[in-house]
Design a protein around this motif. Structure first.
Motif, PDB file in Angstrom:
ATOM      1  N   ALA A 122       0.893  -1.031  -0.006  1.00  0.00           N
ATOM      2  CA  ALA A 122       0.090   0.036   0.004  1.00  0.00           C
ATOM      3  C   ALA A 122       0.693   1.408   0.064  1.00  0.00           C
ATOM      4  O   ALA A 122       1.958   1.255   0.652  1.00  0.00           O
ATOM      5  N   SER A 155      -4.301  -6.783   4.746  1.00  0.00           N
ATOM      6  CA  SER A 155      -5.462  -7.533   4.141  1.00  0.00           C
ATOM      7  C   SER A 155      -4.984  -8.044   2.742  1.00  0.00           C
ATOM      8  O   SER A 155      -5.464  -8.902   2.343  1.00  0.00           O
ATOM      9  N   ASP A 156      -4.220  -7.112   1.988  1.00  0.00           N
ATOM     10  CA  ASP A 156      -3.971  -7.776   0.608  1.00  0.00           C
ATOM     11  C   ASP A 156      -3.194  -8.920   0.836  1.00  0.00           C
ATOM     12  O   ASP A 156      -3.349  -9.895  -0.304  1.00  0.00           O
ATOM     13  N   ARG A 190      -2.560  -1.532   7.581  1.00  0.00           N
ATOM     14  CA  ARG A 190      -3.935  -2.426   7.433  1.00  0.00           C
ATOM     15  C   ARG A 190      -4.041  -2.982   6.110  1.00  0.00           C
ATOM     16  O   ARG A 190      -4.506  -4.320   5.906  1.00  0.00           O
ATOM     17  N   LYS A 191      -4.014  -1.977   5.141  1.00  0.00           N
ATOM     18  CA  LYS A 191      -4.329  -2.387   3.720  1.00  0.00           C
ATOM     19  C   LYS A 191      -3.351  -3.390   3.195  1.00  0.00           C
ATOM     20  O   LYS A 191      -3.670  -4.195   2.431  1.00  0.00           O
ATOM     21  N   ALA A 192      -2.054  -3.173   3.522  1.00  0.00           N
ATOM     22  CA  ALA A 192      -0.981  -3.940   2.949  1.00  0.00           C
ATOM     23  C   ALA A 192      -1.289  -5.500   3.413  1.00  0.00           C
ATOM     24  O   ALA A 192      -1.416  -6.480   2.776  1.00  0.00           O
ATOM     25  N   GLU A 246      -3.389   2.755   8.626  1.00  0.00           N
ATOM     26  CA  GLU A 246      -4.198   2.568   7.850  1.00  0.00           C
ATOM     27  C   GLU A 246      -3.601   1.631   6.512  1.00  0.00           C
ATOM     28  O   GLU A 246      -4.075   0.878   5.832  1.00  0.00           O
ATOM     29  N   ALA A 247      -2.292   2.214   6.296  1.00  0.00           N
ATOM     30  CA  ALA A 247      -1.647   1.567   5.158  1.00  0.00           C
ATOM     31  C   ALA A 247      -1.128   0.201   5.493  1.00  0.00           C
ATOM     32  O   ALA A 247      -1.146  -0.568   4.781  1.00  0.00           O
TER      33      ALA A 247
END
Length: 409
Positions: free
Chosen positions: A40, A65-66, A61-63, A58-59
């Motif tokens: 991310a 999740s991916d 969390r996004k990484a 947030e970044a």
């Protein structure tokens, strides 16, 4: 797959946050398989340090999740890379008398390393790593393994890497806010990149690794398979992008595109056949045209600054294996050729070592730290397993211990 075999490496960089997930059998490198990767954009990190916890979380969390979506596993812990100008290394020295002369025991080695670790650390700093360099037994020096040797005096040389406490805590707060429940270990980013890129033979003869990230350039030097020097330069690939945007009056995304796909680090390599203008568009305006030589001159100016600072850090160190460049900026056209004009050693680009699994997704210098974190975590788990097996009772005692564990007493 067993939960205990899953290892995640979390690399928090200035331009991107990436997560690499590996599946290992008891931490063995040859059995390690890459099963997922996520990344991310990094909005809350500057020069390797967290400046906005909410954006960084947030970044992360996004990484994560991916990476979970690709790997099909839930990531509950990670080996985390830490970088930035606050990472500092120094050599330390400790001396002890051998307890039971003449044979040196494991306890003697541990006491010597403890003495080497007992250095004065400035307020606001904490120790990340204490890494063996070599030992001296009486007057015999440069010994890698003193265990079982004869002597009355044992000296230990160690390389100590420290981190700023505030920077470390901000990083951990961001990870906690992202929902990651456990950090297995914090690893200095250049140490992790070493795991992924350098071989033991290269570390033995002498080699330097420079990880050119977006916000910083991190340097680590090895000789005789021991760390000799580390440094962090406060410049990286993002500075090149900023220069292009400023001088050519284009947006940062356009400047990044020009740098990666049209740029060259050494103007001498831009031949007459390459001088046609490069079109670029800003917003809804008509296309503008940029000469490729002008673009190369902008890039070269900044890269020379980075390489000269790198040359200063390396000084007159003897590096038979040369200089390895890694990180996202290392693939820029002409960079290795320019580096060899400034630093009188062989220069090459360092790719992560080939592993099993989804290697096509991470076979890029920008993933060197992420892959290295997985390898570092795998080796750490193997060490803990070996230590546990040495401490566990054997024979009838081991059987009785297991019976007790089964019945909970």
């Amino acid at each position: 797959m067993a939960k205990e075999s899953i290892i995640a490496g979390l690399d928090i960089g200035s331009s991107k946050i990436s997560v690499v997930v590996g599946n290992a059998w008891q931490g063995q490198r040859e059995g390690l398989e890459i099963i997922g990767v996520g990344h991310a954009p990094s909005e809350g990190v500057r020069r390797g340090s967290v400046v906005d916890i909410t954006q960084t979380a947030e970044a992360i969390r996004k990484a994560i999740s991916d990476a979970e979506l690709m790997s099909g596993v839930t990531i509950e812990s990670a080996c985390v890379g830490i970088s930035g100008e606050h990472i500092v290394g120094q050599t330390s020295h400790g001396v002890v008398a051998v307890a039971n002369v003449p044979e040196i025991s494991q306890a003697d080695v541990e006491r010597a390393m403890t003495a080497a670790r007992a250095v004065s650390i400035p307020a606001g700093r904490d120790i990340l790593h204490v890494i063996e360099q070599n030992f001296v037994v009486d007057t015999q020096n440069r010994i890698k393994e003193p265990l079982g040797m004869s002597g009355a005096r044992l000296e230990a040389y160690a390389y100590i890497i420290t981190s700023g406490v505030t920077a470390m805590q901000n990083l951990l707060n961001s990870i906690e806010k992202a929902g990651l429940t456990h950090v297995e270990t914090l690893v200095a980013a250049p140490l992790a990149s070493t795991e992924a890129v350098l071989s033991q033979d290269e570390r033995e003869v002498g080699i330097a690794l420079a990880d050119i990230g977006d916000g910083t350039t991190e340097i680590i030097v090895y000789k005789e398979d021991a760390i000799q020097h580390t440094a962090v330069l406060p410049v990286g690939g993002q500075h090149v992008t900023n220069d292009i945007a400023q001088y050519l009056k284009v947006t940062l995304p356009e400047a990044e595109e020009l740098k990666l796909h049209r740029g060259c680090a050494w103007t001498a390599l831009v031949g007459p056949e390459d001088t046609e203008p490069i079109p670029t568009v800003v917003g809804t305006n008509r296309p503008r045209f940029i000469d490729k030589v002008d673009l190369a001159q902008i890039i070269e100016y900044r890269m020379v600054e980075i390489l000269e600072a790198l040359a200063y850090e390396l000084g007159d160190m003897q590096l038979p294996a040369g200089l390895m460049l890694t990180g996202g900026t290392s693939l820029m056209d002409g960079l290795t050729e320019l580096a060899e004009q400034i630093i009188p050693v062989r220069v090459q680009v360092g790719y992560p070592k080939e592993l099993k699994g989804l290697t096509d997704r991470v076979n890029h210098p920008m993933y060197a730290t992420g892959i290295g974190l997985v390898l570092y975590g795998s080796a750490l788990r193997l060490q803990e397993l070996e230590l546990s097996s040495r401490q566990r009772p054997s024979g009838l005692g081991a059987l009785m211990q297991r019976v007790k564990e089964w019945f909970g007493y």
